[in-house]
Design an enzyme around this catalytic site. Structure first.
Site, PDB file in Angstrom:
ATOM      1  CG  LEU A  65      -2.057  -1.076   1.148  1.00 52.10           C
ATOM      2  CD1 LEU A  65      -2.958  -0.986   2.371  1.00 52.10           C
ATOM      3  CD2 LEU A  65      -2.882  -0.983  -0.121  1.00 52.10           C
ATOM      4  CG  ASP A 306       2.698 -10.287  -5.012  1.00 48.56           C
ATOM      5  OD1 ASP A 306       2.834  -9.919  -3.826  1.00 48.56           O
ATOM      6  OD2 ASP A 306       3.666 -10.466  -5.769  1.00 48.56           O
TER       7      ASP A 306
END
Length: 418
Positions: A65, A306
């Site tokens: 993130l 992923d």
């Protein structure tokens, strides 16, 4: 949070209402009634969606993130919003930030940033300080702060003794250790699968051997030390065989595969499209077939997007210099549905919770609402208009996907895409 779901088909083998079309009443974040028809005297918000199906909330074991340090790629707040609108009620966040998440304070920071999101954040702490593979990080302190596992994201542990010590130490508090499957001396500067295509394109190859040697080493270490090992994102046929043999020995090992490694081969690189530059690299059709079979027979425990947002400045460059990674949250459900039945797809998206310490909740009266909402029918061609992530580096652009995700009801929140 109160809501009434109308005419929802439940896909949950643990529910008494599996495969039934029902109304679901949620009050204060808890499922209070499930019936063929429920009235709404309290005038709660009603959720009516085309061909609505619901399942237990989905989980992704590997999501990057950016924040802190790489907010131009993605922020925790928007990343969790994207995850929720993509059907995920919980995601495990990798430590590949700046600074790296390698202390209890870092874990606390990530959890604080995630507060109030419909999608629950499960942070993964770095295994070694600054993910430099030299000294172990503060594993026990991070565990107490809320870390669900320990992993130097896409960074091989070069020193086998370091992994040995990590497995031994983490076993004292039931810690889960992740080891990226790549032997860096063998992979060298390879940027794609070592194969006829790498020769044709004049690109340096990263052979399957690099992955398989590392996995073999790590499994030997696990057999010696005990402990809990998870091998993320395997990509070769031999890797499946090695893990199958380890499980036959009753070793405590699990593994995952990235969804893009299920759909694509290294043939996708013939146009030098950097969206297909991923790690581990896209392999051959033989590898893809073996991995799909490994999912079907249970050798491979879970799938992951992923999800790895990369800004355009680091993708829109020469192939050799582009960063590895693709986003995958928005395309996960639709991509899996092109390969598997809806029942199998939901099974894959809900596996892995126990391994990563995520609470499980079935769709039953009295259970907390942890629900993914979707329509399993219909086809779309995935385009940039479907991407809600800050970065747009998707390997699935132009790919035909099946089904539509509406969002989640989880963590006492409703998050439904527009």
């Amino acid at each position: 949070m109160n809501a009434l779901l109308k005419s929802a088909t439940i896909v949950d083998s643990k529910s008494d209402f599996h495969n039934e079309n029902v109304d679901i009443l949620i009050e204060n974040g808890t499922i209070t009634k499930i019936s063929k028809r429920i009235s709404n005297p309290d005038n709660y918000p009603e959720i009516k969606l085309e061909n609505l199906h619901v399942s237990r909330g989905w989980f992704d074991s590997s999501v990057s993130l950016g924040e802190p340090g790489f907010e131009e790629r993605e922020t925790i707040s928007n990343g969790l919003k994207v995850a929720a609108q993509s059907g995920f009620s919980a995601v495990a966040m990798n430590a590949n930030t700046n600074p790296v998440l390698d202390s209890n304070a870092d874990i606390a920071f990530a959890l604080a940033k995630a507060n109030g999101s419909a999608c629950q954040l499960k942070p993964i702490g770095a295994l070694t300080k600054n993910s430099e593979s030299v000294d172990l990080a503060e594993l026990f302190d991070m565990k107490n702060a809320g870390a669900v596992a320990f992993y130097d994201y896409q960074t091989p542990i070069k020193n086998p003794n370091l992994l040995k010590i990590a497995l031994q130490y983490a076993s004292n508090f039931d810690g889960l250790v992740l080891s990226f499957p790549q032997e860096s001396q063998i992979s060298g500067k390879g940027v794609m699968n070592e194969n006829v295509n790498s020769t044709t394109l004049g690109l340096k190859g990263n052979p399957a051997l690099a992955e398989e040697l590392q996995i073999a080493r790590d499994l030997f270490l696990l057999e010696y030390t005990g402990g809990k090992l998870h091998i993320p994102t395997i990509s070769t046929a031999k890797s499946v065989e090695l893990i199958s043999n380890a499980k036959a020995k009753k070793l405590d090992v699990t593994c995952s595969v990235a969804i893009h490694n299920l759909l694509f081969t290294d043939d996708k690189l013939l146009d030098f499209d950097t969206n297909y530059k991923v790690l581990p690299p896209l392999r051959t059709q033989n590898d893809v077939d073996a991995i799909i079979e490994g999912l079907k027979d249970g050798t491979i425990d879970m799938v992951t997007t992923d999800h790895n947002p990369i800004d355009v400045e680091h993708k829109n460059v020469e192939f050799d210099h582009a960063k590895y990674g693709t986003i995958g949250l928005e395309s996960a459900f639709g991509a899996l549905q092109t390969l598997f039945s809806t029942k199998k797809t939901i099974g894959l998206l809900t596996k892995g919770k126990a391994r990563f310490g995520v609470e499980e909740s079935s769709i039953s009266v009295g259970a907390r609402a942890d629900i993914s909402l979707f329509n399993p029918e219909g086809k779309i061609t995935f385009t940039k208009e479907h991407i809600k992530s800050t970065s747009k580096n998707s390997a699935f652009l132009g790919t035909e996907l099946k089904g539509k995700v509406y969002g989640v009801i989880a963590n006492n929140k409703i998050e439904i895409s527009e």
